[in-house]
Design an enzyme around this catalytic site. Sequence first.
Site, PDB file in Angstrom:
ATOM      1  N   ASN A  10       0.855  -1.194   0.000  1.00 42.41           N
ATOM      2  CA  ASN A  10       0.000   0.000   0.000  1.00 42.41           C
ATOM      3  C   ASN A  10       0.890   1.242   0.000  1.00 42.41           C
ATOM      4  O   ASN A  10       1.512   1.551   1.009  1.00 42.41           O
ATOM      5  CB  ASN A  10      -0.899  -0.027   1.253  1.00 42.41           C
ATOM      6  CG  ASN A  10      -1.731   1.231   1.389  1.00 42.41           C
ATOM      7  OD1 ASN A  10      -1.908   1.987   0.421  1.00 42.41           O
ATOM      8  ND2 ASN A  10      -2.255   1.472   2.578  1.00 42.41           N
ATOM      9  N   LYS A  12      -0.009   4.249  -0.152  1.00 43.21           N
ATOM     10  CA  LYS A  12      -0.698   5.395   0.471  1.00 43.21           C
ATOM     11  C   LYS A  12      -0.574   6.631  -0.425  1.00 43.21           C
ATOM     12  O   LYS A  12      -0.486   6.500  -1.638  1.00 43.21           O
ATOM     13  CB  LYS A  12      -0.152   5.657   1.875  1.00 43.21           C
ATOM     14  CG  LYS A  12      -0.062   4.393   2.726  1.00 43.21           C
ATOM     15  CD  LYS A  12       0.097   4.699   4.179  1.00 43.21           C
ATOM     16  CE  LYS A  12       0.422   3.415   4.919  1.00 43.21           C
ATOM     17  NZ  LYS A  12       0.013   3.453   6.296  1.00 43.21           N
ATOM     18  N   GLU A  96      -6.971   4.185   7.938  1.00 46.30           N
ATOM     19  CA  GLU A  96      -6.800   5.634   7.694  1.00 46.30           C
ATOM     20  C   GLU A  96      -8.072   6.204   7.075  1.00 46.30           C
ATOM     21  O   GLU A  96      -8.440   7.348   7.336  1.00 46.30           O
ATOM     22  CB  GLU A  96      -5.561   5.863   6.807  1.00 46.30           C
ATOM     23  CG  GLU A  96      -4.278   5.642   7.603  1.00 46.30           C
ATOM     24  CD  GLU A  96      -3.076   5.207   6.786  1.00 46.30           C
ATOM     25  OE1 GLU A  96      -3.082   5.337   5.555  1.00 46.30           O
ATOM     26  OE2 GLU A  96      -2.112   4.718   7.411  1.00 46.30           O
ATOM     27  N   GLU A 166      -5.454  -5.424  10.503  1.00 45.61           N
ATOM     28  CA  GLU A 166      -4.471  -4.362  10.670  1.00 45.61           C
ATOM     29  C   GLU A 166      -4.743  -3.599  11.967  1.00 45.61           C
ATOM     30  O   GLU A 166      -5.566  -2.667  11.993  1.00 45.61           O
ATOM     31  CB  GLU A 166      -4.567  -3.381   9.493  1.00 45.61           C
ATOM     32  CG  GLU A 166      -4.257  -4.014   8.157  1.00 45.61           C
ATOM     33  CD  GLU A 166      -3.692  -2.964   7.203  1.00 45.61           C
ATOM     34  OE1 GLU A 166      -2.533  -3.096   6.817  1.00 45.61           O
ATOM     35  OE2 GLU A 166      -4.406  -2.006   6.890  1.00 45.61           O
ATOM     36  N   GLY A 172       2.077   2.187  10.667  1.00 46.20           N
ATOM     37  CA  GLY A 172       2.958   3.345  10.535  1.00 46.20           C
ATOM     38  C   GLY A 172       3.641   3.726  11.838  1.00 46.20           C
ATOM     39  O   GLY A 172       4.259   4.782  11.940  1.00 46.20           O
ATOM     40  N   SER A 212       3.252  -2.199  10.213  1.00 40.38           N
ATOM     41  CA  SER A 212       4.705  -2.141  10.364  1.00 40.38           C
ATOM     42  C   SER A 212       5.399  -3.457   9.980  1.00 40.38           C
ATOM     43  O   SER A 212       6.324  -3.904  10.672  1.00 40.38           O
ATOM     44  CB  SER A 212       5.093  -1.707  11.781  1.00 40.38           C
ATOM     45  OG  SER A 212       4.627  -0.390  12.014  1.00 40.38           O
TER      46      SER A 212
HETATM   47  C1  PEP Z   1      -0.866  -0.043   5.777  1.00 37.28           C
HETATM   48  O1  PEP Z   1      -0.709   0.884   5.008  1.00 37.28           O
HETATM   49  O2  PEP Z   1      -1.890  -0.722   5.723  1.00 37.28           O
HETATM   50  C2  PEP Z   1       0.180  -0.352   6.758  1.00 37.28           C
HETATM   51  C3  PEP Z   1       0.079  -1.429   7.454  1.00 37.28           C
HETATM   52  O3  PEP Z   1       1.223   0.547   6.867  1.00 37.28           O
HETATM   53  P1  PEP Z   1       2.642   0.301   7.600  1.00 37.28           P
HETATM   54  O4  PEP Z   1       3.211  -0.963   7.039  1.00 37.28           O
HETATM   55  O5  PEP Z   1       3.464   1.498   7.217  1.00 37.28           O
HETATM   56  O6  PEP Z   1       2.393   0.197   9.046  1.00 37.28           O
END
Ligand code: PEP
Length: 251
Positions: A10, A12, A96, A166, A172, A212
């Site tokens: 992703n 983003k 998000e 998640e 993040g 993460s």
């Molecule tokens: C995400 O964008 O769904 C995500 C898990 O981001 P990150 O890996 O940066 O925590």
Amino acid sequence: MLRKKIIIGNWKMNKPPSKAKILTKALSFAVPEDREVVICPPFVSLDVVKKMLKGRKIKLGAQNMYFEESGAYTGEISALMLSEMGVSHVLVGHSERRAIFHETNKEINKKLKIALEYKFTPVFCVGESLEEREGHMTEKVIERQLREGLDGLKKSDVLKMVIAYEPVWAIGSGQTATAKQAVEVHKHIRAFLSRLYDKELSEEIRIIYGGSVKPDNVDELMSKPDIDGVLPGGASLDAAKFTRIVGFKAK
Ligand code: PEP
């Protein structure tokens, strides 16, 4: 039943077309036979990435989509538009979107339905906040997200989806859930889906982990039979890290 591992990057709100091109080029490796790989660039970079992925096995995903097909919805992107862009997967209900854009379970349900109508693979994201985890609400919160998000959907529809667990506190933040914590929730999601639908569905559906994910924690997460893949955000923006997470092999 074999659940093929899937890795979904992703990006983003990163990588405009010029930068998306550089990153996609740096991912010019063969996808391992036993894995499925999807990248989700921002809308404006879908076209350039799609062209660069021609003839390759990496699939294209979108990060969001509106639930109406067309009309006076300034600033929104529809499933019809995404299907013309060659998208095969779409993230629905990312935390998000829920937190910053106040997306509700009802809206997420509508998005899942339209995504299925357009034959996308919806990647339905669920997860609890830190406050909810500390208040021992994780299972309740996720059950509600699943029940309301899947409202009115048949078993055959749900089987076309991927569920992404998640935990919001891990996204993040650099703070990954331990493999044990992730497995506990994945098992709970399977048990809940078994009650909501049946055992067969709960055994067939892929449940992936996001929060993460990095090269140094991916192997342990992926080694767990209940974790069918990962959804890295930040690490998918770095070609070397994403390559390591996917397990790309040189051509
Ligand atoms: C995400 O964008 O769904 C995500 C898990 O981001 P990150 O890996 O940066 O925590």
